[in-house]
Motif scaffolding. Sequence first.
Motif, PDB file in Angstrom:
ATOM      1  N   GLU A 158       5.111   6.447   5.038  1.00 30.03           N
ATOM      2  CA  GLU A 158       5.877   5.645   5.988  1.00 30.03           C
ATOM      3  C   GLU A 158       6.584   4.478   5.306  1.00 30.03           C
ATOM      4  O   GLU A 158       7.618   4.002   5.773  1.00 30.03           O
ATOM      5  CB  GLU A 158       4.949   5.117   7.095  1.00 30.03           C
TER       6      GLU A 158
ATOM      7  N   GLN B 144       0.860  -1.179   0.000  1.00 31.72           N
ATOM      8  CA  GLN B 144       0.000   0.000   0.000  1.00 31.72           C
ATOM      9  C   GLN B 144       0.897   1.229   0.000  1.00 31.72           C
ATOM     10  O   GLN B 144       1.884   1.294   0.740  1.00 31.72           O
ATOM     11  CB  GLN B 144      -0.914   0.019   1.228  1.00 31.72           C
ATOM     12  N   GLN B 145       0.576   2.205  -0.841  1.00 28.70           N
ATOM     13  CA  GLN B 145       1.414   3.391  -0.953  1.00 28.70           C
ATOM     14  C   GLN B 145       1.177   4.340   0.219  1.00 28.70           C
ATOM     15  O   GLN B 145       0.122   4.960   0.338  1.00 28.70           O
ATOM     16  CB  GLN B 145       1.140   4.106  -2.277  1.00 28.70           C
ATOM     17  N   THR B 146       2.181   4.443   1.097  1.00 32.80           N
ATOM     18  CA  THR B 146       2.150   5.370   2.225  1.00 32.80           C
ATOM     19  C   THR B 146       3.512   6.043   2.324  1.00 32.80           C
ATOM     20  O   THR B 146       4.533   5.486   1.901  1.00 32.80           O
ATOM     21  CB  THR B 146       1.863   4.642   3.556  1.00 32.80           C
TER      22      THR B 146
END
Length: 328
Positions: free
Chosen positions: A93, A89-91
């Motif tokens: 962090e 998932q693109q975050t």
Amino acid sequence: MRSRAFGRTGRNVGEIGFGAWAIGAAWGKVDDAESVAALHAALDAGLDFIDTADVYGDGHSERLIARVLKERGGERPFVATKAGRRLPQQTVEGYSADNLEAWIDRSLRNLEVEVLDLVQLHCPPTDAYYHPEVFERMERLVERGKLRHYGVSVERVEEGLKAIEYPGVASVQIIYNMFRHRPAGLFFRQARQRNVAVIVRVPLASGLLSGKFSADTRFEADDHRQFNRHGEAFDVGETFAGVPYEVGLAAVEKLRPLVPESATLAQLALRWILMDEAVTVVIPGARNPQQARANIAAASLDALPPETMDAVARIYEQDIKPYVHQRW
């Protein structure tokens, strides 16, 4: 082939490169023998810039490039790769120091080199551009000798403008073609002013601008032109440049009369991109030697006359702009 300065890196590269997404995955059936032959043909023709990513075929594209360059020996082309899309998932962090180093170490192994020429953050979330620590981590990896330069691959003009505020960003990769004009405004001017290299991807709008498709064309289930029509897997702007398929087909018919004698629509589309001096290199894909050679031949076309440039602008304004201009 003419060369252009790759920003402030001290390197020059030919103005047409090789986009290696299609030889990895997500464009239907991949034939490795044809992919290898395409790379050899491009390099034989003088190409010296290859763009890939760690997620193209889960590293398959990088490994094929390493295989070809090992077979050839001699002076290596400039090879750019990307990192970041391995995240589930693109975050923000997710772009941690540990993750960045792990991805880069994997690309070093795949490409069989001790240092990478260029690593681009691979379309990270917009918020990442407002976190200086992400770019500082890339600086540390340069200092440690794992990569020579770093840049970004962006979806939106806003992201490109923010990225070039960081002095270490050597390049920005962005979608620009006859169906996506917006980067040629403020972003191109700012990139030139800051001496940042511009890599143009999706130059043929996923093949729409080849003029070879029709309403009856069918794409394989594992081809993003089938499974990402509405952005189901990643940003819809990566597929047909975000233009609805039928709208693009209609616009292509208006572009056909502009093709110079003995050229193709695809070559016209590539030459159109190169008319802007802010562009450093354009990276069309090629899945066989014929495509590779045809792409490179576009660089030898004469400069396009003002009437052709004006006609392309009119078609964009009338038929395409409402669908794409403010989105990216």
